[in-house]
Design a protein around this motif. Sequence first.
Motif, PDB file in Angstrom:
ATOM      1  N   ARG A   1       0.177  -1.557  -0.284  1.00 56.36           N
ATOM      2  CA  ARG A   1      -0.098  -0.386  -0.092  1.00 56.36           C
ATOM      3  C   ARG A   1       1.240   1.154  -0.266  1.00 56.36           C
ATOM      4  O   ARG A   1       0.719   2.377  -0.454  1.00 56.36           O
ATOM      5  CB  ARG A   1      -0.913  -0.335   1.173  1.00 56.36           C
ATOM      6  CG  ARG A   1      -2.408   0.287   1.139  1.00 56.36           C
ATOM      7  CD  ARG A   1      -3.213   0.240   2.218  1.00 56.36           C
ATOM      8  NE  ARG A   1      -2.116   0.480   3.788  1.00 56.36           N
ATOM      9  CZ  ARG A   1      -2.396   1.776   3.807  1.00 56.36           C
ATOM     10  NH1 ARG A   1      -3.107   2.770   3.141  1.00 56.36           N
ATOM     11  NH2 ARG A   1      -1.599   2.074   4.911  1.00 56.36           N
TER      12      ARG A   1
ATOM     13  N   PHE B   1      -4.852   3.434 -13.051  1.00 51.58           N
ATOM     14  CA  PHE B   1      -3.490   3.063 -11.855  1.00 51.58           C
ATOM     15  C   PHE B   1      -3.731   3.796 -10.380  1.00 51.58           C
ATOM     16  O   PHE B   1      -3.281   3.429  -9.054  1.00 51.58           O
ATOM     17  CB  PHE B   1      -2.267   3.450 -11.822  1.00 51.58           C
ATOM     18  CG  PHE B   1      -1.244   2.288 -13.241  1.00 51.58           C
ATOM     19  CD1 PHE B   1      -0.777   0.745 -12.278  1.00 51.58           C
ATOM     20  CD2 PHE B   1      -1.228   2.200 -14.722  1.00 51.58           C
ATOM     21  CE1 PHE B   1      -0.118   0.326 -12.944  1.00 51.58           C
ATOM     22  CE2 PHE B   1      -0.234   1.331 -14.605  1.00 51.58           C
ATOM     23  CZ  PHE B   1       0.029   0.270 -14.337  1.00 51.58           C
TER      24      PHE B   1
ATOM     25  N   THR C   1      -7.217   4.326  -9.587  1.00 54.43           N
ATOM     26  CA  THR C   1      -7.927   4.080  -8.988  1.00 54.43           C
ATOM     27  C   THR C   1      -7.162   2.713  -7.918  1.00 54.43           C
ATOM     28  O   THR C   1      -8.158   1.930  -7.659  1.00 54.43           O
ATOM     29  CB  THR C   1      -9.480   3.608 -10.185  1.00 54.43           C
ATOM     30  OG1 THR C   1      -8.389   3.068 -10.942  1.00 54.43           O
ATOM     31  CG2 THR C   1     -10.219   4.481 -10.184  1.00 54.43           C
ATOM     32  N   LEU C   2      -6.372   2.004  -8.976  1.00 55.38           N
ATOM     33  CA  LEU C   2      -5.561   1.039  -8.086  1.00 55.38           C
ATOM     34  C   LEU C   2      -5.213   1.340  -6.983  1.00 55.38           C
ATOM     35  O   LEU C   2      -5.875   0.112  -6.314  1.00 55.38           O
ATOM     36  CB  LEU C   2      -4.542   0.503  -9.345  1.00 55.38           C
ATOM     37  CG  LEU C   2      -4.341  -1.195  -9.549  1.00 55.38           C
ATOM     38  CD1 LEU C   2      -5.112  -1.902  -9.698  1.00 55.38           C
ATOM     39  CD2 LEU C   2      -3.032  -1.263 -10.461  1.00 55.38           C
ATOM     40  N   PHE C   3      -5.304   1.927  -6.513  1.00 50.19           N
ATOM     41  CA  PHE C   3      -5.025   2.894  -5.077  1.00 50.19           C
ATOM     42  C   PHE C   3      -5.585   3.616  -4.937  1.00 50.19           C
ATOM     43  O   PHE C   3      -5.678   3.976  -3.281  1.00 50.19           O
ATOM     44  CB  PHE C   3      -3.642   3.220  -5.333  1.00 50.19           C
ATOM     45  CG  PHE C   3      -1.542   2.785  -5.397  1.00 50.19           C
ATOM     46  CD1 PHE C   3      -1.464   1.905  -4.641  1.00 50.19           C
ATOM     47  CD2 PHE C   3      -1.682   1.936  -6.765  1.00 50.19           C
ATOM     48  CE1 PHE C   3      -0.330   1.362  -4.564  1.00 50.19           C
ATOM     49  CE2 PHE C   3      -0.556   1.809  -7.585  1.00 50.19           C
ATOM     50  CZ  PHE C   3      -0.201   1.099  -6.243  1.00 50.19           C
TER      51      PHE C   3
END
Lengths: 310, 372
Positions: free
Chosen positions: A76, A100, A102-104
Amino acid sequence: MYSVEADNLIKRYGSNEALRGVSFRVDAGEIFGIIGPDGAGKTSIFRILTTLILPDGGSARVLGQDVVRDYHEIRRRVGYMPGRFSLYQDLSVEENIRFFATLFGTTLEENYDLVKDIYSYLEPFRKRKAGALSGGMKQKLALSCALIHKPEVLFLDEPTTGVDPVSRKEFWTMLTRLKQQGLSIVVSTPYMDEATLCDRIALIEHGRFLDTDTPAGIISKFTLPLLAVDGPHMPSLLRDIRQIPQVFSCFAFGDTHHVVLRESGLSEEAQIDLLHTALYAKGHTDLTIRHIKPGVEDCFMYLDTLEERS
Amino acid sequence: MSFVGKEFNHILRDTRTLMVLLVMPVVMIVLFGFALSTEIKDVKVAVYDPSKDAATARIITQIDASEYFTVTASLDGEDGILKAFQDNTADIALVFEDNFYHRAVHDGDGSVQVIVDGSNTNIGSMAVFYVSSIVSSFQKDLAQEAALNRADGSAVTPVRISTSTRMMYNPQMKSAFNFVPGVMGMILMLICAMMTSVSIVREKERGTMEVLLVSPVKPFSVILAKAIPYFVVSAFILLLVLCLSVFLIKVPITGSLLWVIFVSLLFILVSLSIGILISTLVSKQEVAILISGMVLMLPTMLLSGMLFPVESMPKVLQWISYTVPAKWYIEAIKMMMIQGLGIRYCLDAVLILCGFLTLFTGLSVIKFKDRL
């Protein structure tokens, strides 16, 4: 607290030992460079630290979290840019970065100021497919994607490989700016000239660190006489220099040969004379021989030769 | 969710692959459709009619009058049928029994047998269908007349003519319509398993998987997100294939369309889970294609009963065929689509497909590594 701590990391692939006990510390807000040729074990270090592979021995902590046990937490909080720029070639620049984000669980708008410096280069091309970008552009996009979630440590595995010299320079300027924002950066490169841009470097070869220090510190440890030799018949010259007993080692550096002499107590002029006489005996004339200051690459070659001979 | 969107983008932008995905089923169905050519006309009928009464004469006239049939021969005995088939003077043969009219009207069990030259599979089932409909409409006429004849209305025995069918040479009626479930099974298996595994393995190969793994997203949801778009694409293709078979080749869906779709969706899920399982095991696209090609396609084609009847295979191959999911799917679809049986006749196939789904999903969960 250190950003990264590695203790005696060991990694094997079958019978091949990729890492044979690697230890180092990275301070917060530091650019730590891992310098070494292809196959030295750089990528294995990155993959262990980014929790992608498990070490076969030793331990490592990133941001105080164990890479084996607390891998969720680490994933994270770190940013990772693998060796080959891992982008979706068939998605546009903007789609890549938004994906990328939205991935986080964040958005481009939310963290825009983080990537502004880098992404502003790309904005004119934001509708272009990532596959159609130049190497330098791809690299900037990959960096933006690795930064978009505000990581605390950035792992960059050979970010400048295959990138033109101008983009490489720009890239290092960006890294320096990121460092000033408090980011710790671990970066690997096969280019020795980039080593001096790091705060501290580790020289790696055959899965072992040869030395870890500031670039200046590493260079200052190099005390043997170093000379550059130039002449008309370079290939045979290299062979002949290596046969002189007073020569410790000799390597081709671009269009000159760098010669390391053993400790002898001779004056600088005497050292040059010694080489001239020895090489004249082997038929080499018209040579230019002068003393030079060692660079990181000289230190690397010297340490590597020492290691090999012991 | 944005993941799913991204996957859709991948699929939609790779127009070449997408076209292949959509065109392949169409081409296959159309090819089979034309090769089959279900439009039957002037089917040659040989008749063996030992009773030679009013009823048989009327049936023969009606059949001859229909655009589908031409009565070409009147035979003297059942032995003549084989010869007529071999000489190609007849495609089907009608065999009446002795004393047909009397038995139909008074005993209520007149029977006519339709013998089909099964080597010509296109004609077979359609011809039988038309003959039976002609016979049954004749039966109605006959019943009405019989009722009129008995003015008092006390019809004692109902008029009944039964039509029985016998296939010669190809008793199971392989190919023809049976190909449609086979093609469906193959296409769905191919698209789901191959495309999902390849698209996941491509991420591994390109190194994007590395970045996805080093992110807070649960790796298994990465994979699920890959499966969803292919599920949608497959469902679309299923619809396409069904429409083509019904409207172009005119395969009658005799069973419940709803259950056909339900079982197909179940099979799509099984195929997707196989694709995911493959992707967890290999790391090269070529290997993924090879595995889905060799390990899935070949057994699907050879062992599922699509080309060769499973029943006539050696025991060992029959056992192996039980492990081929497509076999169960094709069997169930055949039953529901062509034979018009209800879902309860293929419950075992449905249950086995469910079992496969659980097994493959379970295995891929176990096999899935959230590291490299």
